[in-house]
Design an enzyme around this catalytic site. Structure first.
Site, mmCIF file in Angstrom:
data_model
loop_
_atom_site.group_PDB
_atom_site.id
_atom_site.type_symbol
_atom_site.label_atom_id
_atom_site.label_comp_id
_atom_site.label_asym_id
_atom_site.label_seq_id
_atom_site.Cartn_x
_atom_site.Cartn_y
_atom_site.Cartn_z
ATOM 1 N N ASP A 97 -10.497 6.655 -4.045
ATOM 2 C CA ASP A 97 -11.612 6.425 -4.970
ATOM 3 C C ASP A 97 -12.895 6.058 -4.214
ATOM 4 O OD1 ASP A 97 -10.343 6.988 -7.384
ATOM 5 O OD2 ASP A 97 -9.496 4.977 -7.526
ATOM 6 N N GLY B 123 -8.823 -2.277 -1.686
ATOM 7 C CA GLY B 123 -7.803 -3.225 -1.229
ATOM 8 C C GLY B 123 -7.788 -3.349 0.284
ATOM 9 N N ARG C 122 -14.488 -3.844 -5.211
ATOM 10 C CA ARG C 122 -14.138 -2.591 -5.886
ATOM 11 C C ARG C 122 -15.256 -2.060 -6.777
ATOM 12 N NH1 ARG C 122 -8.970 -0.957 -5.148
ATOM 13 N NH2 ARG C 122 -7.379 -2.513 -4.671
ATOM 14 N N GLY D 231 1.713 -0.024 -3.762
ATOM 15 C CA GLY D 231 1.451 1.402 -3.639
ATOM 16 C C GLY D 231 1.122 1.870 -5.043
ATOM 17 N N ARG D 232 -0.148 1.764 -5.409
ATOM 18 C CA ARG D 232 -0.580 1.970 -6.798
ATOM 19 C C ARG D 232 0.139 3.091 -7.533
ATOM 20 N NH1 ARG D 232 -3.604 1.389 -10.644
ATOM 21 N NH2 ARG D 232 -3.194 3.543 -11.192
ATOM 22 N N TYR E 94 0.751 -8.111 -1.389
ATOM 23 C CA TYR E 94 -0.320 -8.858 -0.722
ATOM 24 C C TYR E 94 0.147 -9.405 0.626
ATOM 25 C CZ TYR E 94 -2.391 -8.179 -5.243
ATOM 26 O OH TYR E 94 -2.888 -7.573 -6.366
ATOM 27 N N GLU E 95 1.476 -9.588 0.772
ATOM 28 C CA GLU E 95 2.025 -10.131 2.028
ATOM 29 C C GLU E 95 1.731 -9.239 3.230
ATOM 30 O OE1 GLU E 95 3.502 -9.731 -0.796
ATOM 31 O OE2 GLU E 95 4.627 -11.528 -1.347
ATOM 32 N N GLY E 96 1.502 -7.943 2.960
ATOM 33 C CA GLY E 96 1.376 -7.011 4.102
ATOM 34 C C GLY E 96 -0.025 -6.482 4.312
ATOM 35 N N LYS F 166 25.880 -12.804 -3.409
ATOM 36 C CA LYS F 166 25.881 -13.166 -4.828
ATOM 37 C C LYS F 166 24.674 -12.664 -5.602
ATOM 38 C CE LYS F 166 23.961 -17.812 -4.186
ATOM 39 N NZ LYS F 166 24.065 -19.210 -4.483
ATOM 40 N N LYS G 57 -8.759 4.711 4.532
ATOM 41 C CA LYS G 57 -8.036 3.431 4.491
ATOM 42 C C LYS G 57 -7.155 3.367 3.261
ATOM 43 C CE LYS G 57 -8.761 0.859 1.603
ATOM 44 N NZ LYS G 57 -9.182 0.098 0.419
ATOM 45 N N THR G 58 -6.000 2.884 3.331
ATOM 46 C CA THR G 58 -5.181 2.381 2.229
ATOM 47 C C THR G 58 -3.743 2.221 2.679
ATOM 48 O OG1 THR G 58 -4.352 2.592 -0.029
ATOM 49 C CG2 THR G 58 -4.798 4.671 1.078
ATOM 50 N N ILE G 59 -3.193 1.061 2.382
ATOM 51 C CA ILE G 59 -1.785 0.839 2.730
ATOM 52 C C ILE G 59 -0.907 1.790 1.922
ATOM 53 C CG2 ILE G 59 -2.063 -1.605 3.345
ATOM 54 C CD1 ILE G 59 -0.667 -2.166 0.538
ATOM 55 N N ASP G 60 -1.427 2.291 0.799
ATOM 56 C CA ASP G 60 -0.603 3.115 -0.104
ATOM 57 C C ASP G 60 -0.160 4.439 0.521
ATOM 58 O OD1 ASP G 60 -1.229 1.086 -1.787
ATOM 59 O OD2 ASP G 60 -2.295 2.282 -3.266
ATOM 60 N N GLU H 40 5.699 0.277 -7.100
ATOM 61 C CA GLU H 40 4.773 -0.399 -8.013
ATOM 62 C C GLU H 40 4.309 0.502 -9.166
ATOM 63 O OE1 GLU H 40 0.988 -3.031 -6.868
ATOM 64 O OE2 GLU H 40 0.678 -0.940 -6.424
HETATM 65 P P1 FBP Z 1 -6.703 0.693 -2.201
HETATM 66 O O1 FBP Z 1 -6.294 1.957 -2.891
HETATM 67 O O2 FBP Z 1 -8.089 0.280 -2.497
HETATM 68 O O3 FBP Z 1 -6.431 0.756 -0.730
HETATM 69 O O4 FBP Z 1 -5.799 -0.496 -2.742
HETATM 70 C C1 FBP Z 1 -4.452 -0.299 -2.917
HETATM 71 C C2 FBP Z 1 -3.752 -1.533 -3.393
HETATM 72 O O5 FBP Z 1 -3.345 -2.342 -2.329
HETATM 73 C C3 FBP Z 1 -2.557 -1.096 -4.244
HETATM 74 O O6 FBP Z 1 -1.411 -0.981 -3.478
HETATM 75 C C4 FBP Z 1 -2.525 -2.135 -5.327
HETATM 76 O O7 FBP Z 1 -2.062 -1.585 -6.525
HETATM 77 C C5 FBP Z 1 -3.956 -2.542 -5.483
HETATM 78 O O8 FBP Z 1 -4.574 -2.312 -4.258
HETATM 79 C C6 FBP Z 1 -4.121 -3.991 -5.864
HETATM 80 O O9 FBP Z 1 -5.463 -4.239 -6.105
HETATM 81 P P2 FBP Z 1 -6.169 -5.654 -6.001
HETATM 82 O O10 FBP Z 1 -6.367 -5.924 -4.548
HETATM 83 O O11 FBP Z 1 -7.463 -5.441 -6.674
HETATM 84 O O12 FBP Z 1 -5.273 -6.658 -6.634
#
Ligand code: FBP
Length: 552
Positions: A173, A78, A142, A248-249, A425-427, A239, A199-202, A308
């Site tokens: 991974d 991602g 991926r 965040g998988r 995806y916004e971030g 309201k 790397k990973t935003i998670d 998530e």
């Molecule tokens: P990475 O572990 O490869 O960094 O990706 C994390 C992530 O952004 C998760 O937060 C999310 O669940 C997943 O990718 C979404 O995957 P895709 O980009 O294939 O829709």
């Protein structure tokens, strides 16, 4: 390419480097390492790259000469803000080492290596992408590298381009793949080095030596801005309850960090749910209780953050998903059979029939839409694609029906208007914050020294991140050190251990100490957008997570 005025100004930003990397480096070897668990198994699987020492680079006045080196780079998994700065750091790093060095980018992720799709990354290309978000410089993918045939195809093109080292920029991974590849190339005496980059935003690729993965800082700041805006809308309109699912998988680091920044009424933490073995029903009770209390105070609005990966941590759902992962493993007979049904109803009936009685009960109790989302294709690593499961709606609908019952019984007099959001995806491709711009550039620059020093099977490591960048500590960590054995695709595999939210960690404890107040008294904080220029306390602050973790 047409670029915005902001991007044009931002392109001029020179990312900061640790002092130790600013001139020649002295390599200092530390302790020999062990894997975090399953040492015997990991050592057997990685005889050439197991047990290597930690590495730190120190500043030296001694001038070192390095030969020119051709390097290949892959963006994997991602998107995460700062990937382009890792690449520009590698480019500047290898050119600093020897101006004749060259950088090649493999296109579309690890698949580009196998399919021999690449470009040479020249100064003109690199300059266009400095300090920008996204992975579009070479694209990502991926594809899982796990077959010897793929490694051999990769070695072919690497040899053809005289590439001595490959850098894999990825999450847990992808770095597991990098480790397997490093071992394979070492065992075959190919002379090809493999270096990983965290790397990973998670935020779930971290340990003592990797304080954070890149992208987490920027992504959480973007989500926190959006959550703050939603909070302000909620408190203006009074309201709606906003149910916000956050990417965040698996781990809840993103949700936790966003909660610390925005102080919402409800923050679910998957790891806590697992620890307390909470059922979906108990989670809903917790939420309903807060909603009802606020309603009694006349506050028929609020904000709930939902990680998530939550469903995989609810024990009954976890058991169900794990059974589904095995039953629907790619290529299995049951997967083929399931895919042969053209009607969703028949598919669901088939799945319900092959599950254990307990899981079948949970599966059939779910709304059809959610049940279907659980059986969608796994990702190439065998994981259920949690970003496709609408947990926020599942919980929202369950909360609503419980409140309806309470209303009938005269126990709830408020109204529940719901809005659902998913911020993910916004971030992921936002322009990197100053922190990520500096951190990523340093990770890339540092990787070039690991290569020059002939290292393989290491992850680029830059630590001491709450200090000014000049004081950051650069070096390398053997990837095998982070590994353990886990069940994947129905088999035990060596993988990098995911860092989940620890329930004795300072950030989590801070949440627990404050969440009851935040639940009932509206205490929202509106962080606003990322700033690149201005006072340091606004522009250069790292995440609250790392500040609290490192304050220990
Ligand atoms: P990475 O572990 O490869 O960094 O990706 C994390 C992530 O952004 C998760 O937060 C999310 O669940 C997943 O990718 C979404 O995957 P895709 O980009 O294939 O829709």
């Amino acid at each position: 390419m047409t670029i915005s005025a902001l991007q044009a100004e931002r392109a001029k930003y020179q990312p900061k480097l640790p002092n130790s990397l600013k001139s020649s480096v002295k390599l200092v070897e530390g302790e020999k390492t062990q894997s975090v668990a399953d040492q015997n198994d990991i050592e057997k699987l990685f005889p050439n790259t197991y047990g290597m020492p930690l590495i730190a680079f120190e500043k030296t006045s001694e001038k070192k000469q390095y030969a020119a080196v051709n390097v290949g780079v892959i963006l994997s998994g991602g998107q995460a803000p700062g990937g382009h700065n890792v690449i520009s750091g590698i480019f500047d790093g290898i050119k600093n080492i020897n101006p004749e060095s060259k950088l090649y980018g493999f296109l579309g992720g690890p698949g580009g290596l196998v399919d021999h799709q690449y470009i040479e990354l020249t100064a003109t290309i690199i300059d266009e992408f400095r300090n920008t978000g996204g992975f579009d410089i070479i694209g990502s993918g991926r594809t899982k590298l796990e077959e010897s045939a793929q490694f051999d195809k990769g070695a072919e093109i690497l040899k053809q381009l005289n590439i001595k080292a490959l850098i894999v920029i990825g999450g847990d991974d992808s770095n597991t793949n990098a480790c397997v590849l490093a071992e394979y190339y070492a065992a075959k005496n190919t002379g090809i080095q493999v270096i990983g980059c965290p790397k990973t935003i998670d935020g779930d690729l971290k340990n003592d030596m990797i304080e954070t993965s890149f992208g987490f800082d920027t992504a959480t700041k973007v989500y926190a801005e959006l959550i703050g805006n939603v909070e302000r809308d909620a408190t203006s309109a009074k309201k709606y309850w906003h149910f916000i699912k956050l990417m965040g998988r698996s781990a809840s680091h993103i949700g936790l960090e966003c909660a610390l920044q925005t102080q919402p009424n409800i923050t679910l933490i998957s790891e806590e749910v697992a620890e307390k073995k909470q059922t979906l029903g108990e989670i809903v009770d917790y939420m309903v209780n807060i909603i009802a209390k606020r309603a009694a105070n006349g506050e028929n609005f609020g904000v709930a953050l939902i990680p998530e990966g939550l469903v995989e941590f609810v024990p009954e759902m976890k058991a169900l998903i794990s059974e589904l992962n095995d039953l629907l493993a790619e290529g299995s007979e049951t997967e083929q059979k399931f895919k042969s049904f053209s009607s969703k109803t028949e598919g669901r009936a088939f799945v319900a029939g092959i599950l254990s009685p307990t899981s079948a009960k949970v599966y059939t109790s779910l709304p059809n839409g959610i049940a279907d989302q659980l059986t969608l294709d796994r990702d190439p690593h065998g994981n259920v694609q949690v970003s496709l499961i609408e947990t926020e709606k599942l919980l929202g609908e369950m909360v609503k029906s419980q409140l309806k019952e309470m209303k009938k019984a005269g126990k709830f007099s408020g109204k529940l208007g719901t809005q659902y959001h998913f911020f993910g995806y916004e971030g992921r491709c936002a322009a990197p914050s100053n922190f990520d711009a500096d951190y990523c550039y340093s990770l890339g620059y540092n990787a070039s020294f690991l290569i020059a020093e002939g290292k393989t099977g290491y992850m680029s490591s830059v630590r001491n991140l709450t200090a000014p960048a000049a004081e950051w500590i650069a070096g390398g960590v053997p990837i095998t050190m982070m590994m353990n054995m886990e069940q994947r695709h129905g088999h035990q595999k060596p993988v990098i251990q995911k860092a989940l939210v620890e329930l004795d960690s300072a950030p989590y404890k801070y949440l627990v100490a404050n969440r009851e107040k935040w639940a009932i008294e509206t205490s929202f904080v509106y962080p606003g957008p990322i700033q690149y220029w201005g006072p340091s306390e606004v522009c250069d602050q790292p995440t609250k997570t790392i500040l609290l973790e490192r304050a220990k």
